[in-house]
Design a protein around this motif. Structure first.
Motif, mmCIF file in Angstrom:
data_model
loop_
_atom_site.group_PDB
_atom_site.id
_atom_site.type_symbol
_atom_site.label_atom_id
_atom_site.label_comp_id
_atom_site.label_asym_id
_atom_site.label_seq_id
_atom_site.Cartn_x
_atom_site.Cartn_y
_atom_site.Cartn_z
ATOM 1 N N UNK A 563 0.791 -1.215 0.000
ATOM 2 C CA UNK A 563 0.000 0.000 0.000
ATOM 3 C C UNK A 563 0.825 1.266 0.000
ATOM 4 N N UNK A 564 0.125 2.394 -0.158
ATOM 5 C CA UNK A 564 0.786 3.684 -0.335
ATOM 6 C C UNK A 564 1.657 4.069 0.857
ATOM 7 N N UNK A 565 1.170 3.827 2.072
ATOM 8 C CA UNK A 565 1.946 4.235 3.247
ATOM 9 C C UNK A 565 3.286 3.516 3.310
ATOM 10 N N UNK A 566 3.260 2.216 3.039
ATOM 11 C CA UNK A 566 4.518 1.463 3.082
ATOM 12 C C UNK A 566 5.421 1.847 1.917
ATOM 13 N N UNK A 567 4.829 2.112 0.756
ATOM 14 C CA UNK A 567 5.587 2.573 -0.413
ATOM 15 C C UNK A 567 6.332 3.862 -0.076
ATOM 16 N N UNK A 568 5.623 4.818 0.541
ATOM 17 C CA UNK A 568 6.245 6.081 0.946
ATOM 18 C C UNK A 568 7.340 5.828 1.978
ATOM 19 N N UNK A 569 7.059 4.956 2.940
ATOM 20 C CA UNK A 569 8.051 4.658 3.979
ATOM 21 C C UNK A 569 9.310 4.053 3.373
ATOM 22 N N UNK A 570 9.143 3.195 2.376
ATOM 23 C CA UNK A 570 10.298 2.582 1.716
ATOM 24 C C UNK A 570 11.099 3.615 0.930
ATOM 25 N N UNK A 571 10.390 4.527 0.272
ATOM 26 C CA UNK A 571 11.088 5.607 -0.431
ATOM 27 C C UNK A 571 11.887 6.456 0.553
ATOM 28 N N UNK A 572 11.240 6.866 1.626
ATOM 29 C CA UNK A 572 11.922 7.696 2.628
ATOM 30 C C UNK A 572 13.157 6.987 3.183
ATOM 31 N N UNK A 573 12.993 5.689 3.449
ATOM 32 C CA UNK A 573 14.092 4.954 4.066
ATOM 33 C C UNK A 573 15.309 4.904 3.150
ATOM 34 N N UNK A 574 15.092 4.833 1.847
ATOM 35 C CA UNK A 574 16.221 4.834 0.914
ATOM 36 C C UNK A 574 17.048 6.108 1.070
ATOM 37 N N UNK A 613 8.440 9.474 -7.597
ATOM 38 C CA UNK A 613 7.508 8.394 -7.280
ATOM 39 C C UNK A 613 6.569 8.715 -6.123
ATOM 40 N N UNK A 614 6.886 9.723 -5.325
ATOM 41 C CA UNK A 614 5.945 10.144 -4.289
ATOM 42 C C UNK A 614 4.600 10.568 -4.899
ATOM 43 N N UNK A 615 4.649 11.047 -6.142
ATOM 44 C CA UNK A 615 3.415 11.453 -6.815
ATOM 45 C C UNK A 615 2.419 10.307 -6.938
ATOM 46 N N UNK A 616 2.932 9.069 -7.007
ATOM 47 C CA UNK A 616 2.074 7.905 -7.237
ATOM 48 C C UNK A 616 1.393 7.426 -5.951
ATOM 49 N N UNK A 617 1.796 7.972 -4.823
ATOM 50 C CA UNK A 617 1.277 7.486 -3.546
ATOM 51 C C UNK A 617 0.666 8.596 -2.696
ATOM 52 N N UNK A 618 0.323 9.718 -3.331
ATOM 53 C CA UNK A 618 -0.425 10.740 -2.634
ATOM 54 C C UNK A 618 0.378 11.746 -1.843
#
Length: 759
Positions: A563-574, A613-618
């Protein structure tokens, strides 16, 4: 000999016309180009200070063993490929006979490089140099300041050279292939004697030679203060090189030729106008735009071109049938942003490049679409077959005036008949057949001697990179199949486009290499595993970068990650995860993975789309933040102003797009993601005479966040727009502020499009 004042740097150190414009306090686009930007970086050599006209065959840059070394290795004649060395070499001198060398190493000073001209003072030798290029010809002017006899040494590193009545001609063999670059050169001043250089002396009894490091010496009369040389180049013959020279240059006026080049560059770069931002911002922008015109190069010569087709094979001369033929493209790098930029501002050129791809495919024995089309032929480097992405992108954006059926067949052949192994160009192997059946490219444990003989000993299998890149290529091919009404092919390649799922590890949310038995390889360190450059599993970058290499289907990747929240969290973690070891240890293993923000690498092309890619998750505000930070951190108006692997326009197009405020995340899909524009106003002058304007109100260094927007006069709450929105002109107006408006563009109903899923 009368000592004359050096005339190279008149009128404030530039070509006269250019400096007079500066005296009037006006700056044109080409005045913002800094060819030195990025000539040094952390480890790699990102850029060269290249002098050339847009997409032209003749390119030169000063040759030195390293940018900081205080010696020039002679003077260049033509650089035959991006990052190549000069074919032929000039050495003006007044040294005595017996002290001559095939190539003279010069101490130098007062070097000035513009896209359209080069000047330098060879201080120990007291020789001034000016150069200007045309498309397939050029002029050198030398000013001698000693009273000795003027000489010119012309060297070919490997080929044939011979003296003519008033100059030299010959050819150089390129990279030990059948491809040759031909030269015809003549001097304005009379040659009084000439001969082959043998053991430091001129043997006037020998007028030609074959082999390595052969040099002809031309001697001029003692009272020559100024020596003018003009020359033409060709891939066809010395006769054609002479024709090219006579077609393009009728005199020896280096300043007039430089002014013509300057005018052309201003016309070309002026297709995009920017207002606001700092002076350095404009330098970064126009320098980046200039870099995108270094390749591909037009090699048509009076309606003919030399085709090598396949690297290492004998070439042939072909009629171009009225369509310019383009070559020299590292598609693994340029499909991402360079070609999409040309679709907007140079559509006719882009069409001709696609037609050139198709012709190359038709000219090689297998009919495969090229992957790295170079002057010496198609050298299959890197991984993937991304010409299909270039073609799908152009077609999706309305450039359809090419043989789409032929493009489909050549691309399909490359994806189904040619091996997917990196850096080899061979038919499908056992590993490829495994991929076709199981849907992933199998890996071996790192540092294992690969049992498959076809695997490149250094580049290895790059198993994850191959699987992900081919999944995207398959999606691109499916779009072309759909346009042609090939329903079975469409369904087949759409199904294959989901192969990335087969290497996704749901426990870690990384793409994870697998053995042939289907088991994930362990142990693994996603930051550091994979051997040199991660090549056993990935390719030049680590797993953190390839975690996002699903360019066609981020909606599905979001689902895989939970889901979007985990996607964002994974992006941030990188962006927040440190290297985990010393810089020495990390970069000795990943020299391409520089320009770091955490595990993110700004220095290599697979990273370019990730900040969007943040655009894809709100959460598009995070894209706005990241883009501005990355541009400010890593792209600057100085010699270290590019973080890494620029590759002749591959990364520069990302900079140009991002500074304007949008980016083509998925080539093949006619949509652009919105970022955060650097300039108050950007005007794209479209070829149809219309304009697309991006206006950022209240824009500043701090005001990087979008508060509200309108597109073509309508309120706009989406962090993306389509090609149709801009192709006939219009405007995107963004109101900017210093703090994020976390509501703008955040509705998940408004995220950028992803591929439909055909199971």
């Amino acid at each position: 000999m009368k000592i004359k004042k050096l005339g190279l740097l008149a009128c404030a150190g530039m070509i006269v016309a250019a400096s007079c414009e500066k005296a009037n306090n006006t700056k044109t686009p080409v005045d913002y180009v800094n060819p030195y930007m990025g000539n040094i970086s952390h480890l790699l050599v990102p850029t060269y200070p290249t002098v050339h006209l847009p997409n032209s065959m003749l390119r030169v840059y000063p040759e030195r063993a390293d940018f900081t070394i205080d010696q020039l290795q002679g003077l260049p004649v033509v650089v035959t490929s991006h990052r190549g060395s000069s074919a032929f070499n000039l050495s003006p001198t007044q040294a005595e006979d017996g002290k001559l060398r095939p190539v003279i190493n010069y101490s130098y000073d007062l070097e000035h490089i513009k896209p359209y001209s080069y000047s330098v003072y060879l201080d120990d030798d007291e020789i001034g140099v000016e150069f200007a290029p045309s498309h397939q010809a050029g002029i050198y002017e030398f000013e001698f300041n000693k009273g000795d006899e003027a000489k010119l040494i012309v060297n070919t590193r490997n080929g044939h050279i011979q003296a003519t009545n008033n100059g030299v001609e010959g050819y150089q063999i390129i990279d030990n292939t059948p491809t040759k670059i031909y030269l015809y050169m003549e001097a304005q001043q009379p040659v009084v004697s000439k001969g082959l250089l043998v053991d430091g002396k001129v043997d006037t009894n020998i007028q030609e030679a074959d082999g390595r490091n052969q040099a002809i010496v031309l001697n001029f009369v003692n009272d020559v203060y100024i020596l003018n040389i003009r020359y033409g180049i060709s891939l066809i013959s010395t006769e054609q090189a002479k024709k090219n020279l006579n077609r393009e240059i009728s005199n020896y006026d280096v300043k007039a030729l430089a002014q013509a080049g300057r005018n052309l560059w201003n016309e070309t770069l002026g297709k995009i106008e920017v207002e606001g931002g700092s002076e350095d911002d404009k330098v970064v922008f126009y320098t980046s735009l200039y870099r995108t015109y270094e390749r591909m190069v037009n090699i048509s010569e009076d309606g003919k071109y030399y085709s090598a087709a396949i690297s290492g094979e004998e070439g042939k001369i072909i009629d171009d049938e009225g369509t310019p033929f383009y070559i020299d493209d590292w598609i693994w790098d340029t499909y991402r942003a360079t070609h999409p930029l040309r679709v907007i501002i140079e559509p006719e050129m882009e069409l001709n490049m696609i037609k050139s791809y198709i012709r190359m495919a038709q000219e090689n024995r297998e009919g495969w679409m090229p992957t790295f089309p170079e002057i010496t032929g198609d050298s299959h480097r890197m991984n993937g077959n991304h010409a299909v992405a270039v073609i799908a992108d152009a077609y999706a954006k309305g450039l359809t005036d090419f043989d789409v059926e032929a493009a489909f067949n050549a691309s399909k052949g490359a994806l189904t008949e040619k091996s997917l192994l990196p850096w080899v160009r061979i038919p499908s192997t056992r590993l490829d057949k495994f991929y076709y059946e199981k849907g992933y490219f199998p890996a071996v444990f790192e540092e294992t001697k690969d049992p498959e003989p076809e695997v490149h000993s250094f580049e290895q299998r790059q198993a994850i990179s191959v699987t992900l890149g081919t999944s995207y290529d398959d999606w691109c091919l499916a779009q072309i199949a759909k346009a042609l009404g090939k329903e079975d092919d469409y369904k087949h390649f759409m199904k294959r486009s989901l192969n990335y799922r087969n290497v996704f590890n749901p426990e870690t949310s990384f793409f994870h290499p697998k053995y042939e038995n289907g088991e994930f390889i362990t142990p693994i360190d996603y930051s550091f595993s994979g051997g040199q450059g991660g090549r056993y599993y990935y390719g030049e970058n680590n797993a953190w970068i390839y975690r996002w290499d699903v360019q066609h289907n981020f909606a599905d990747l979001i689902k895989l990650m939970g889901g979007e929240d985990q996607f964002i969290a994974n992006l941030d973690k990188m962006f927040q995860t440190p290297l985990g070891r010393s810089k020495f240890a990390f970069y000795s293993k990943f020299p391409d993975h520089t320009g770091n923000v955490g595990q993110y690498s700004m220095a290599n092309e697979p990273s370019l789309h990730i900040p969007y890619l943040y655009n894809y998750a709100g959460q598009p505000w995070k894209t706005q933040k990241r883009i501005r930070e990355l541009l400010n951190q890593w792209f600057r108006n100085d010699v270290m102003g590019v973080p890494g692997d620029e590759d002749g326009g591959g990364m520069s197009a990302f900079v140009a797009f991002s500074q304007m405020g949008f980016y083509p995340v998925t080539p093949g899909m006619p949509a652009y993601n919105i970022g955060s524009p650097v300039f108050d106003k950007t005007t794209i002058n479209l070829p149809n005479g219309k304009k697309f304007v991006i206006e950022a109100k209240n824009n500043s260094f701090d005001n990087k966040y979008i508060q509200s927007a309108t597109l073509n006069g309508v309120k706009w709450d989406k962090p993306w727009f389509t090609h149709d929105d801009i192709k006939d002109g219009g405007s995107l107006v963004l109101v900017m502020g210093p703090k994020a408006n976390k509501e703008w563009g955040s509705d998940l109903k408004n995220v950028p499009p992803s591929a439909e899923v055909v199971e």
